[in-house]
Write a protein that holds these residues in place. Sequence first.
Motif, PDB file in Angstrom:
ATOM      1  N   MET A   1       9.558  11.994  28.043  1.00  0.00           N
ATOM      2  CA  MET A   1      10.589  12.383  27.072  1.00  0.00           C
ATOM      3  C   MET A   1      10.548  11.408  25.897  1.00  0.00           C
ATOM      4  SD  MET A   1      14.730  12.616  27.599  1.00  0.00           S
ATOM      5  CE  MET A   1      14.865  10.902  28.083  1.00  0.00           C
ATOM      6  N   ARG A   2      10.574  11.946  24.675  1.00  0.00           N
ATOM      7  CA  ARG A   2      10.636  11.121  23.480  1.00  0.00           C
ATOM      8  C   ARG A   2      11.828  11.583  22.651  1.00  0.00           C
ATOM      9  NH1 ARG A   2       6.019  12.021  21.719  1.00  0.00           N
ATOM     10  NH2 ARG A   2       6.474  13.501  20.049  1.00  0.00           N
ATOM     11  N   VAL A   3      12.658  10.612  22.197  1.00  0.00           N
ATOM     12  CA  VAL A   3      13.885  10.921  21.453  1.00  0.00           C
ATOM     13  C   VAL A   3      13.896  10.108  20.165  1.00  0.00           C
ATOM     14  CG1 VAL A   3      16.394  10.902  21.483  1.00  0.00           C
ATOM     15  CG2 VAL A   3      15.147  11.394  23.586  1.00  0.00           C
ATOM     16  N   ASP A   4      14.120  10.781  19.024  1.00  0.00           N
ATOM     17  CA  ASP A   4      14.277  10.121  17.729  1.00  0.00           C
ATOM     18  C   ASP A   4      15.596  10.556  17.119  1.00  0.00           C
ATOM     19  OD1 ASP A   4      11.729   8.813  17.707  1.00  0.00           O
ATOM     20  OD2 ASP A   4      10.798  10.764  17.287  1.00  0.00           O
ATOM     21  N   VAL A   5      16.400   9.572  16.651  1.00  0.00           N
ATOM     22  CA  VAL A   5      17.701   9.839  16.051  1.00  0.00           C
ATOM     23  C   VAL A   5      17.701   9.305  14.626  1.00  0.00           C
ATOM     24  CG1 VAL A   5      20.188   9.449  16.217  1.00  0.00           C
ATOM     25  CG2 VAL A   5      18.832   9.688  18.295  1.00  0.00           C
ATOM     26  N   SER A   6      18.216  10.096  13.685  1.00  0.00           N
ATOM     27  CA  SER A   6      18.264   9.686  12.276  1.00  0.00           C
ATOM     28  C   SER A   6      19.512  10.262  11.617  1.00  0.00           C
ATOM     29  CB  SER A   6      17.014  10.184  11.536  1.00  0.00           C
ATOM     30  OG  SER A   6      17.056   9.824  10.173  1.00  0.00           O
ATOM     31  N   PRO A   7      20.246   9.453  10.766  1.00  0.00           N
ATOM     32  CA  PRO A   7      20.012   8.024  10.485  1.00  0.00           C
ATOM     33  C   PRO A   7      20.635   7.154  11.554  1.00  0.00           C
ATOM     34  CG  PRO A   7      21.856   8.811   9.211  1.00  0.00           C
ATOM     35  CD  PRO A   7      21.340  10.016   9.952  1.00  0.00           C
ATOM     36  N   LEU A   8      20.221   5.870  11.572  1.00  0.00           N
ATOM     37  CA  LEU A   8      20.786   4.905  12.501  1.00  0.00           C
ATOM     38  C   LEU A   8      21.946   4.135  11.885  1.00  0.00           C
ATOM     39  CD1 LEU A   8      17.554   3.518  14.193  1.00  0.00           C
ATOM     40  CD2 LEU A   8      19.090   5.316  15.007  1.00  0.00           C
ATOM     41  N   GLN A   9      22.138   4.259  10.535  1.00  0.00           N
ATOM     42  CA  GLN A   9      23.255   3.654   9.838  1.00  0.00           C
ATOM     43  C   GLN A   9      23.749   4.639   8.785  1.00  0.00           C
ATOM     44  OE1 GLN A   9      21.805  -0.063   8.268  1.00  0.00           O
ATOM     45  NE2 GLN A   9      22.241  -1.180  10.163  1.00  0.00           N
ATOM     46  N   ALA A  10      25.074   4.709   8.590  1.00  0.00           N
ATOM     47  CA  ALA A  10      25.624   5.644   7.610  1.00  0.00           C
ATOM     48  C   ALA A  10      27.045   5.225   7.264  1.00  0.00           C
ATOM     49  CB  ALA A  10      25.605   7.074   8.140  1.00  0.00           C
ATOM     50  N   ASP A  11      27.495   5.620   6.044  1.00  0.00           N
ATOM     51  CA  ASP A  11      28.879   5.437   5.616  1.00  0.00           C
ATOM     52  C   ASP A  11      29.632   6.732   5.836  1.00  0.00           C
ATOM     53  OD1 ASP A  11      28.446   2.841   4.867  1.00  0.00           O
ATOM     54  OD2 ASP A  11      27.992   3.322   2.778  1.00  0.00           O
ATOM     55  N   LEU A  12      30.846   6.637   6.388  1.00  0.00           N
ATOM     56  CA  LEU A  12      31.660   7.808   6.672  1.00  0.00           C
ATOM     57  C   LEU A  12      32.807   7.889   5.674  1.00  0.00           C
ATOM     58  CD1 LEU A  12      31.987   7.829  10.560  1.00  0.00           C
ATOM     59  CD2 LEU A  12      30.553   9.275   9.146  1.00  0.00           C
ATOM     60  N   GLN A  13      32.952   9.061   5.046  1.00  0.00           N
ATOM     61  CA  GLN A  13      34.095   9.340   4.197  1.00  0.00           C
ATOM     62  C   GLN A  13      35.008  10.313   4.941  1.00  0.00           C
ATOM     63  OE1 GLN A  13      34.797   7.874   1.430  1.00  0.00           O
ATOM     64  NE2 GLN A  13      32.844   6.818   1.051  1.00  0.00           N
ATOM     65  N   PRO A  14      36.329  10.047   4.979  1.00  0.00           N
ATOM     66  CA  PRO A  14      37.225  10.972   5.698  1.00  0.00           C
ATOM     67  C   PRO A  14      37.076  12.400   5.203  1.00  0.00           C
ATOM     68  CG  PRO A  14      38.370   8.951   5.136  1.00  0.00           C
ATOM     69  CD  PRO A  14      37.040   8.879   4.430  1.00  0.00           C
ATOM     70  N   ASN A  15      37.019  13.341   6.172  1.00  0.00           N
ATOM     71  CA  ASN A  15      36.895  14.778   5.905  1.00  0.00           C
ATOM     72  C   ASN A  15      35.604  15.147   5.190  1.00  0.00           C
ATOM     73  OD1 ASN A  15      39.353  15.166   7.116  1.00  0.00           O
ATOM     74  ND2 ASN A  15      40.503  15.199   5.198  1.00  0.00           N
ATOM     75  N   VAL A  16      34.597  14.278   5.216  1.00  0.00           N
ATOM     76  CA  VAL A  16      33.270  14.575   4.678  1.00  0.00           C
ATOM     77  C   VAL A  16      32.292  14.456   5.847  1.00  0.00           C
ATOM     78  CG1 VAL A  16      31.446  13.932   3.071  1.00  0.00           C
ATOM     79  CG2 VAL A  16      33.846  13.727   2.380  1.00  0.00           C
ATOM     80  N   SER A  17      31.626  15.549   6.191  1.00  0.00           N
ATOM     81  CA  SER A  17      30.772  15.585   7.369  1.00  0.00           C
ATOM     82  C   SER A  17      29.510  14.752   7.156  1.00  0.00           C
ATOM     83  CB  SER A  17      30.391  17.026   7.723  1.00  0.00           C
ATOM     84  OG  SER A  17      31.549  17.785   8.015  1.00  0.00           O
ATOM     85  N   GLN A  18      29.150  13.993   8.204  1.00  0.00           N
ATOM     86  CA  GLN A  18      27.911  13.218   8.212  1.00  0.00           C
ATOM     87  C   GLN A  18      26.939  13.878   9.186  1.00  0.00           C
ATOM     88  OE1 GLN A  18      26.678  10.423   6.552  1.00  0.00           O
ATOM     89  NE2 GLN A  18      24.814  10.951   7.677  1.00  0.00           N
ATOM     90  N   LEU A  19      25.736  14.226   8.692  1.00  0.00           N
ATOM     91  CA  LEU A  19      24.739  14.918   9.505  1.00  0.00           C
ATOM     92  C   LEU A  19      23.854  13.893  10.222  1.00  0.00           C
ATOM     93  CD1 LEU A  19      23.222  17.508  10.387  1.00  0.00           C
ATOM     94  CD2 LEU A  19      21.822  17.248   8.339  1.00  0.00           C
ATOM     95  N   ILE A  20      23.717  14.071  11.536  1.00  0.00           N
ATOM     96  CA  ILE A  20      22.817  13.245  12.346  1.00  0.00           C
ATOM     97  C   ILE A  20      21.853  14.189  13.061  1.00  0.00           C
ATOM     98  CG2 ILE A  20      22.647  11.642  14.290  1.00  0.00           C
ATOM     99  CD1 ILE A  20      25.439  10.666  13.598  1.00  0.00           C
ATOM    100  N   THR A  21      20.558  13.921  12.967  1.00  0.00           N
ATOM    101  CA  THR A  21      19.554  14.765  13.611  1.00  0.00           C
ATOM    102  C   THR A  21      18.988  14.056  14.833  1.00  0.00           C
ATOM    103  OG1 THR A  21      17.771  13.888  12.228  1.00  0.00           O
ATOM    104  CG2 THR A  21      18.931  15.838  11.431  1.00  0.00           C
ATOM    105  N   VAL A  22      18.786  14.828  15.905  1.00  0.00           N
ATOM    106  CA  VAL A  22      18.225  14.320  17.154  1.00  0.00           C
ATOM    107  C   VAL A  22      16.976  15.140  17.465  1.00  0.00           C
ATOM    108  CG1 VAL A  22      18.627  13.844  19.587  1.00  0.00           C
ATOM    109  CG2 VAL A  22      20.521  13.703  17.968  1.00  0.00           C
ATOM    110  N   THR A  23      15.819  14.488  17.505  1.00  0.00           N
ATOM    111  CA  THR A  23      14.550  15.151  17.784  1.00  0.00           C
ATOM    112  C   THR A  23      14.134  14.830  19.209  1.00  0.00           C
ATOM    113  OG1 THR A  23      13.915  14.923  15.456  1.00  0.00           O
ATOM    114  CG2 THR A  23      12.181  15.471  17.048  1.00  0.00           C
ATOM    115  N   ILE A  24      13.986  15.866  20.053  1.00  0.00           N
ATOM    116  CA  ILE A  24      13.649  15.689  21.466  1.00  0.00           C
ATOM    117  C   ILE A  24      12.295  16.345  21.718  1.00  0.00           C
ATOM    118  CG2 ILE A  24      14.372  16.093  23.844  1.00  0.00           C
ATOM    119  CD1 ILE A  24      17.217  16.376  22.828  1.00  0.00           C
ATOM    120  N   SER A  25      11.375  15.600  22.347  1.00  0.00           N
ATOM    121  CA  SER A  25      10.045  16.112  22.680  1.00  0.00           C
ATOM    122  C   SER A  25       9.834  16.007  24.179  1.00  0.00           C
ATOM    123  CB  SER A  25       8.958  15.318  21.948  1.00  0.00           C
ATOM    124  OG  SER A  25       9.127  15.378  20.545  1.00  0.00           O
TER     125      SER A  25
END
Length: 864
Positions: A1-25
């Motif tokens: 199993m290989r897992v990649d997550v991006s981004p690893l750091q981010a700024d959050l603004q209230p009521n503004v969605s932050q997208l995180i992608t998870v790649t699973i192989s």
Amino acid sequence: MRVDVSPLQADLQPNVSQLITVTISNTATIIAGYAIRVLGADPGWVQLDTDEIALFPDETRVLTIMVDVPRGIPAGARRIAVQVRELTPPYESKVTEIDLTVPPNPVVQLRVDPMAITAGKRATFSLLVENTGNTAIRGFLAGDDPENQVRFDFEPAHVSLAPGQHSVLDMRASAKRHFLGTPTVRSLSVYLDEIAPDAFLEPPPAQPASGEEREPLAGATFIQKSVMSRSALSLLGLLFAATVFAVVITIALSRLVAQSTADRNLALQVAAAKNNAATTGQSGVSGVVSLLTSGKPVAGVTASVFATSDTTTPVATTATNAKGAYSVTDLPAGKYLLSFRGAGFVQIWYPGAVNAADATTITLAAGQVQGGLNVSLGGVPASISGTVVGDDVSAATLFLETLPGGATTDAAAGRPLGTAPVPVTPPDNGGAVVQRVPIGSDGSFSLANVPSPSVYELVVVKTGYATSTQRIDVGAGETRTGVHLTLSKGDGLISGTITSQDGPLADVTVTATAGQQTASTVSLTGAHAGTFTLRQLPTPATFTLVASAAGFASQTVTLSLGSGQKLAGVSITLNKSSASLHGVVSLLPRNERAAGVGVTVTDGQLTVQTATESKGNIGSWVVGGLAVPGTYTVTFARSDLQSQTVSVSLDAAGNLTPGSLGAQITSSGIAVSMTPATATVWGQISQPGGGHVCDTSTNALGEATISLSSGASTYSVTSASVAPNCGMYRIEQIPPGTYTLAVSAGSGTSPSAQVITLVAGQSLHRNVPLAPPASMSGTVVGCTTGPCLNWTVFLYRQADYPTTLAATTQTDGATGRFEFDNLEAGTYIVAVGSTGDPANATTTEQVTVEPSKPHDGVVITVTS
């Protein structure tokens, strides 16, 4: 199993969605399943595409996670983690941490109560200072008036507020008053001067510097009377009559309770009399098979009935239905033993023995049907291993507990977080302790022989530290590794007061949550009514405080504690306006009520969890104490079902608004239909001429072995041999994937095998016909009078010749032919004699029989 997550750091603004992608192989050579969870975040902040997927070898899939934090969330760094866990061997688990930062947004609101006061030399106002931003506020209070005649005193003089916190202060305004004349109206302005982070705690000048202008946060009016004005008088009301009324109601209710108890006892006696009534009919047995760990019914379990004289070959078999019930009828009077076997479970003999020698004998009289023969199955034991991390985890104790039940929970016991008992005493969270292990200096732990499948709580306690709890769902025979728990030092404190519009409020449950740590207590009664204290909290940390009481809307406050900080003066006000949500969860495709489904209700700040009923009104649920008006997200989840989420809105009266009404939501509640996350395979086995054919019209075959294998997991059942399920089989709770379906019925029949692919929620109907069993036929010749008529043919297995006969027959009275059906594959010795005594056999012949093939044309020549 290989897992990649991006981004690893981010700024959050209230009521503004932050997208995180998870790649699973999938790097394995078999089809694999994966479960995805987000740890360390409020469930209401996170939205996943799906929480479970299945991948073919070398297949890669990208999943998206949306993180959306509400307004008012405290500023600062937060860390969440994405866990990807394999549902198939080797059950690997990977955790990737993500650093999220919420930028500061300072906002302060100040309210003066009352707005105007008529007094003499001085007047005292109450100031409510509230930090409605997301970062800490520190400042000094100051005031002025246009004539510069008023002196201001504040108690306390400065404020320090965490996000969401408020404080009540006293402001005293004094001025020299006129001896005679009309009252003097003085306009007052109130300011909050911010303290620089590096400034000493000394008050700033009461007046701004030259040329400096500042905006007041609030204003008030001081109407100053002259010396000769009349003083105001106030009247106090008496509420003594309410106490008398309460006593009368208490006496009346006690009489009603006594009458209800008598009625209940009478109803129980009537029910017991009905249950003692005898049943009549054919002899038989019946009962229910349930899970040992949860008590839920188990479908597809093979129930076999054996005579006490032979525990190798069952007299009859059947399978449990969707409600876990089984029934075997048409049994003759006698003594029997019952055996139960299901895919993924340990075989047991009634009522709970591991072998036939320890089983209980069931004695049936003629026409007796004995019911209530219930058993509980346990899965193949599972194991759990992992690590406890912290500054000093030695001498800690890990408890494996069942889920809390009833009112014996932390909230009911009022046990503050960190007031853990000594390590040898299990924490009182309402669950039963299954296992207990000490934690060494390296923090590693291992739990073996864990009853499965079931849901548990892992609880780590150590004197002087905060209790850490993590819920874990263990499958049958699963080997769970890589479990991490955090043990934090408990040196913080939060205390304050709970009030309502009528004054201090006692018996309010206050719960503080920070990650895995949870603390609970109850506000006091008596002289210190409404006060509460949460001790030994881990610091530094940010806590979500939830105050809840029957008949009041729950209130949520977020507080941050610095290292070793003890925060006092927290004030929480509960309003009496509250509402509830309720509904029913059903299971497709039969619309049966679904028990034990987790229900999570959240508005982003308040999160309430419950589960659907397992007894009584099965599948129903209710959540109360919700603030109105409000919009709530309701999530339904169970480990073997696909999760569902709905959104509802409540108006000020607690009614569902038309905007949330849909196919599943009506004014009478929320109806949800869930589909399984696993698959089912079922069908009928048939074989013309088979030895265990139990329905000649369909050639339905009992006692056939059906196995389903993916290479890593194997499920095995036996087809039923009695009506009305003759030849039927059923395998449930199968993870999605590709499997080999194999059917066998003894060495005389060629096995059947086919490859099938299952998806979540699928119910695959697959009938399997088997080729006829092996047989042998031939002719006896050599008699002087013509065909050898009515000669006896003796059949032996080669290894048993000449001591043990396998079968006998006679030649046909017209042609001299003979035939043997339903033979096992192998080599046989055929002997022929003119009489029925095998010792008088005159001729023998060796014949080899292959599976599912007729061996015809055997010619045996005898001498008359």
